[in-house]
Each structure stands twice: as structure tokens, then as C-alpha cells.
Scaffold this active site. Structure first.
Site, PDB file in Angstrom:
ATOM      1  N   GLY A 151       3.321  -5.599   1.534  1.00 26.98           N
ATOM      2  CA  GLY A 151       3.602  -6.743   2.393  1.00 26.98           C
ATOM      3  C   GLY A 151       4.501  -7.715   1.663  1.00 26.98           C
ATOM      4  O   GLY A 151       4.773  -7.549   0.460  1.00 26.98           O
ATOM      5  N   LYS A 152       5.013  -8.689   2.343  1.00 27.29           N
ATOM      6  CA  LYS A 152       5.812  -9.734   1.704  1.00 27.29           C
ATOM      7  C   LYS A 152       5.891 -10.917   2.638  1.00 27.29           C
ATOM      8  O   LYS A 152       5.816 -10.752   3.859  1.00 27.29           O
ATOM      9  CB  LYS A 152       7.232  -9.220   1.415  1.00 27.29           C
ATOM     10  CG  LYS A 152       7.933  -9.977   0.302  1.00 27.29           C
ATOM     11  CD  LYS A 152       7.533  -9.465  -1.058  1.00 27.29           C
ATOM     12  CE  LYS A 152       8.179 -10.260  -2.173  1.00 27.29           C
ATOM     13  NZ  LYS A 152       7.936  -9.624  -3.478  1.00 27.29           N
TER      14      LYS A 152
END
Ligand code: NAD
Length: 425
Positions: free
Chosen positions: A112-113
Site C-alpha cells: 500500500g502507499k
């Protein structure tokens, strides 16, 4: 503007750049079309508008993102970036790289980011706190120690992580340190986290040098970027007997063929508002020139797209070890391969950081602290094993280390997807 020190960027879209490598690796392993379609698309992309009361009493609205690329292997993991350059395609690419990175090093996380389009240097501490807490409020259904675990990235650090931990804990009604990593030690951060990425770069460089039959003693290196990753990589490479002939940051690059004393350079930076500006223990050159030096090892540890189709042909290093995320554009890969330059790719070389983030999460869940020595020993083992796995794949398929890293990662995530079914969080 820093004149000729500014590196010309290729205009490659970061997500497209990631996809180009994915496509090559997918073909090699014969990934079927359905799996391809599932694995390339981010599972979730959340965009929020964050109202913040600024110190002058006016309300400004900031755009924030969180992308969960894939959560097949476990909760999604990835940093939060505060920068004016943040945009959805960049966050999508960075989230996908996290999926492949976690799979390459074999930790039970997806990718994720997150990011907020803002200029943290122009904001007060109070404004940053209100921004971070409001972002957390809006992301409360996304984050969670078993769902999605943020960490620091460019423009954020332990203080922002402490605010996220505190805000999330208030919202769920109990203290939840494992919702975020990269926290201050006193709040449940891990010993060794600050050094972890640079240490992983050093361990990967040693492994790669041994494959090329080059002794680290006296091997020359140039390091671009002198922040967390660059300065610690340079320090640890020097500690292995390597000669650091050039270092750089936004102020420019500094070259000394007899070697730069990295500890002194760090002390200089720390006493000089965090920059190397005015550093005299090396001749001033440009960042572009640093990349083209004739050295054994080049470590780009600053930002994306530094080695691209415009300068790749002039790179003379025997090996590139990618401390930064995405420092080489996809179009440069082919040129570097043709020149026979070994590239230890970002999703392998800089994975020491997420590995120790994982150790932080494990310690939080155990309610226990490991010694620095234990953290280093385990992280070094993870990095060495991952390097050997990627190297073996590169030999098996006769492909670059970059594509081999994607092959290892995609095979793993695809296998889990087959076992679990089309998992959608
Ligand atoms: P940082 O902000 O601590 O340091 C960045 C450094 O790069 C600074 O010295 C800055 O002056 C320099 N820089 C910026 N633009 C430059 C330019 N155009 N030319 C030369 N130098 C320039 O950031 P960091 O945490 O060291 O991260 C660097 C890279 O490593 C990023 O790509 C980041 O995503 C990646 N990364 C960081 C970690 C981590 O644990 N910190 C982990 C994995 C990957």
C-alpha cells in the site's frame, strides 16, 4: 532552481514504468490473463479532501490518497509521503512496488502507499499535526493493524507516525501501536529501524560484489542523495572497506578520488541545517556528473527517474544498487542490460526498511522489545536470503536481477491468489 544541478527527468509515468517490468516478468512465468488482470490493478484507491484550519484562521483543503495495491499476502504496508509532487499514479506505482517488495523478501504483507499533496516545509508543526490527524480520521476504515499499516516516507517521520497512532487509538478506543511503524522508540518503535534501509543496501551490495568477484576492500562507490538512505548506506559501505569517492544532495555533488570520510560528512550535514552545501572535503561536481563516474558501485538514493534513457548510455559503474524507489526508468533498463551493468533493483535493495518495519509490528503485537543486535541479525538474514532467491531466478531464466525480482514476487502473489481465490480485501 539549482541550475545545472537539476537532473532532467524522463517523463515516464511511474505506474506505466512499473507495469512495463510487470509485463515482461508476467510473460516469462506465463501468467494467465485472469491473474494478470487481478494482480496489475490496485484493489483499492481512496481519495480524500482534508480541510485544515491554518494558523491564520483560514481553512485550506488538501488532497490525500491511500492506495492498497494488493493484500493477498497479508495486511497492506507502505509509507505516507508529504510532497507537492504527490499524485494518484505515483501513489499507485509506489503501492505496487510495496506489494512486490514484501513478496521478494518474504514478509507477510501486501502493498500500500499513501500521500498528501502539501509542502511540509512551509507548514507549522500545529498545521502538520491537524493535517495528519484529519487524514487519519478520514482513513480510519482503511487503516488497521490487520488491514493496512502506514509508515514514514518522504516528508514524514516519527512525529507524524506518533500522531497517526494516537488519533487511530482514540478512534478505536484502545491503544493500537501496531497500526503504524516508524514510530519513536519510546512509543513502540524498533531499534535499528533508522539504519535498516541503508544496512540492507550494504548487505545487498556485498552479496552482489561477491557474485561479480569484486572484493569490497577498496571498491569505489558514488552515492546520490545524503538523507536517511544515502548517508547510512555510504557510512556502512565505508565500514566494509569500500572507498566512497562521491556523495551528493540537492546542493550538488562532492567528489574526492582519495575517498570521502563519510562520518565527517554526516557531522558536517548535521551541523549545517541538514545539507552538504559548502562541503569542502571534495571537489564540487553536478549530480548528473556523479551518476556518470567510473566507479564499481553506484547507489542512487535520492528520488525517482534519475537514470533514464537520456543518461543511461553514459553510466560507467559496474553495478547499480538502488537505494531509492524507482531511480531507474523502464526505458533505461534495456540500455543498462546491454552495457552489462548489474542492477540490484529497488524492490530488493531497499527492502531492509520494510523488513524492520515488519519486526516493529511483530514486537508491538508481542508487547516485547528486541535488542538492536537481534534486529540486525534477522534483517541481514532476510536480505541475504532474498538476494540469493532473486539471483537464482536471474540465472534460471537468464534475465536481469530486476526482472528476476518481479518474477519471484509475482509468482508468490499469484500462487497465494490461486489458493485464496480472487481476494478483494
Ligand atoms: P530523505 O528525505 O532522508 O533524503 C533524500 C536525499 O536526497 C536528501 O539528501 C536530498 O537532499 C537528496 N535529494 C533530493 N533531490 C535530489 C536531487 N535531485 N539530486 C540529488 N539529491 C537529491 O529521504 P530517504 O528516506 O533517504 O529516501 C530516499 C529514497 O529512498 C526515496 O526514493 C525513498 O522512497 C526511498 N526509500 C526510503 C526508505 C527509508 O527507510 N527511508 C526505504 C525504502 C526506500
Amino acid at each position: 532552481m539549482a541550475g545545472d544541478n537539476v537532473i532532467k527527468h524522463s517523463s515516464e509515468n511511474p505506474f506505466e514504468s512499473m507495469k512495463k517490468r510487470f509485463d515482461v516478468a508476467a510473460k516469462i512465468i506465463g501468467l494467465d490473463e485472469s491473474d494478470y488482470n487481478v494482480l496489475i490493478a490496485p484493489q483499492k484507491a481512496v481519495i480524500v479532501n482534508i480541510p485544515v484550519t491554518m494558523d491564520d484562521g483560514k481553512v485550506r483543503v488538501f488532497e490525500g490518497f491511500r492506495v492498497v495495491h494488493n493484500a493477498n499476502l497479508g495486511p497492506s504496508k507502505g509509507g505516507i509521503r508529504y510532497s507537492m509532487d504527490v499524485h494518484l499514479d505515483e501513489v499507485k506505482a509506489l503501492a505496487a512496488w510495496m506489494t512486490w517488495k514484501c513478496a521478494v523478501v518474504g514478509i507477510p504483507y501486501g502493498g500500500g502507499k499513501g500521500g498528501i499533496k502539501c509542502d511540509p516545509r512551509s507548514m507549522s508543526k500545529g498545521e502538520l499535526e491537524r493535517l495528519t490527524r484529519s487524514y487519519t480520521d478520514l482513513m480510519v476504515d482503511v487503516f488497521g493493524p490487520d488491514k493496512d499499516i502506514p509508515a514514514p516516507d518522504m516528508g514524514t517521520g516519527p512525529q507524524e507516525m506518533a500522531w497517526i497512532m494516537d488519533e487511530y487509538s482514540k478512534l478505536v478506543g484502545h491503544s493500537t501501536p501496531a497500526v503504524v511503524t516508524g514510530k519513536p522508540i519510546v512509543l513502540g518503535g524498533s531499534l535499528g529501524r533508522v539504519e535498516a534501509t541503508g544496512r540492507g543496501v550494504m548487505v545487498s551490495t556485498r552479496s552482489a560484489l561477491s557474485k561479480l568477484g569484486i572484493s569490497p576492500i577498496g571498491a569505489t562507490t558514488a552515492v546520490q542523495g545524503f538523507g536517511n538512505v544515502g548517508s547510512i548506506s555510504a557510512k556502512l559501505l565505508a565500514s566494509q572497506g569500500m572507498k566512497v569517492v562521491a556523495i551528493s544532495d540537492v546542493s550538488g555533488a562532492y567528489y574526492n578520488e582519495n575517498g570521502i570520510n563519510v562520518e565527517e560528512a554526516i557531522a558536517y550535514r548535521d551541523g549545517n541545517k541538514g545539507t552538504l552545501e559548502g562541503f569542502t572535503a571534495g571537489r564540487k561536481i553536478t549530480n548528473a556528473e556523479l551518476l556518470e563516474l567510473e566507479v564499481d558501485v553506484l547507489v542512487p538514493a535520492a528520488m525517482e527517474d534519475q537514470i533514464n534513457e537520456e543518461n543511461a548510455d553514459r553510466i560507467k559503474a559496474k553495478m547499480i544498487v538502488e537505494g531509492a524507489n524507482g531511480p531507474t526508468s523502464a526505458s533505461a533498463d534495456e540500455i543498462l542490460n546491454r552495457k552489462g551493468i548489474m542492477v540490484v533493483p529497488d524492490i530488493l535493495a531497499n527492502a531492509g526498511g520494510v523488513t524492520v518495519s515488519y519486526f516493529e509490528w511483530v514486537q508491538n503485537r508481542l508487547g516485547y522489545f528486541w535488542t538492536e543486535e537481534r534486529v540486525y541479525r534477522r534483517a541481514d538474514r532476510v536480505m541475504k536470503t532474498a538476494f540469493e532467491g532473486v539471483y537464482a531466478a536471474s540465472q534460471k531464466y537468464n534475465i536481469s536481477m530486476r526482472i528476476a525480482a518481479y518474477v519471484v514476487a509475482i509468482e508468490k502473489v499469484a500462487e497465494v491468489e490461486k489458493l485464496r481465490g480472487k481476494f478483494g480485501l
